[in-house]
Write a protein that holds these residues in place. Structure first.
Motif, PDB file in Angstrom:
ATOM      1  N   PHE A 113       0.625  -1.512   0.562  1.00 54.77           N
ATOM      2  CA  PHE A 113       0.014   0.118   0.085  1.00 54.77           C
ATOM      3  C   PHE A 113       0.922   1.352  -0.273  1.00 54.77           C
ATOM      4  N   GLY A 114       0.090   2.146  -0.114  1.00 58.45           N
ATOM      5  CA  GLY A 114       0.637   4.035  -0.265  1.00 58.45           C
ATOM      6  C   GLY A 114      -0.743   4.942  -0.919  1.00 58.45           C
ATOM      7  N   PHE A 115       0.733   5.926  -0.315  1.00 59.09           N
ATOM      8  CA  PHE A 115      -0.380   7.416  -0.276  1.00 59.09           C
ATOM      9  C   PHE A 115       0.276   7.748  -1.701  1.00 59.09           C
ATOM     10  N   VAL A 116      -0.944   8.989  -2.371  1.00 60.49           N
ATOM     11  CA  VAL A 116      -0.997   9.579  -3.803  1.00 60.49           C
ATOM     12  C   VAL A 116      -1.492  11.335  -2.909  1.00 60.49           C
ATOM     13  N   ARG A 117      -0.646  11.824  -3.117  1.00 61.41           N
ATOM     14  CA  ARG A 117      -1.361  13.132  -2.593  1.00 61.41           C
ATOM     15  C   ARG A 117      -1.543  14.336  -4.067  1.00 61.41           C
ATOM     16  N   TYR A 118      -2.229  14.965  -4.350  1.00 57.33           N
ATOM     17  CA  TYR A 118      -2.838  15.620  -5.356  1.00 57.33           C
ATOM     18  C   TYR A 118      -2.486  17.489  -4.839  1.00 57.33           C
ATOM     19  N   ASP A 119      -2.757  18.052  -6.196  1.00 60.34           N
ATOM     20  CA  ASP A 119      -2.439  19.883  -6.047  1.00 60.34           C
ATOM     21  C   ASP A 119      -3.573  20.268  -5.752  1.00 60.34           C
ATOM     22  N   ASN A 120      -4.695  19.540  -6.029  1.00 61.40           N
ATOM     23  CA  ASN A 120      -6.170  19.833  -5.775  1.00 61.40           C
ATOM     24  C   ASN A 120      -7.041  18.922  -5.420  1.00 61.40           C
TER      25      ASN A 120
END
Length: 119
Positions: free
Chosen positions: A88-95
């Protein structure tokens, strides 16, 4: 004036009706505040079902086609010698819009190497 020990025990006991009512009022107020307060939507996605060989770079490439990715983190096993992905992991977007596109676009996707397929 002498007090009977039975009265003191009942007053300080958790079986007391007054105690039960006050605890119930506190608990219901706390629950109500948690139900009415909602956390604002997040731009960070939790991604599961990753291969052991998934890297931060591969995860970024897979999600970047849906918007501006700010941060990616694949959770790795610190105890293994190879530091394999734990799945598993995490992805962070700008908006939020990009995060929603990424969530919908990658939902039920299978990625092999750099190609992704919809199930």
């Amino acid at each position: 004036m002498a007090m009977r020990s039975g009265n003191l025990r009942r007053f300080f006991s958790t079986n007391s009706t007054l105690f039960d009512q006050s605890i119930a009022a506190i608990a219901s107020a706390s629950f109500a505040s948690r139900v009415t307060e909602q956390d604002p939507p997040s731009t960070t996605l939790f991604v599961s079902g990753l291969s052991r060989r998934t890297t931060n770079q591969k995860l970024r490439e897979a999600f970047a086609k849906f918007g501006d990715v700010i941060h990616v983190r694949v959770v790795t096993d610190r105890n293994s010698l190879t530091k394999d992905c734990k799945g598993f992991g995490f992805v962070r977007y700008d908006n939020l819009e990009d995060a929603e596109k990424g969530m919908k676009g990658m939902d039920a996707q299978v990625c092999l190497h750099s190609d992704c397929y919809h199930l």
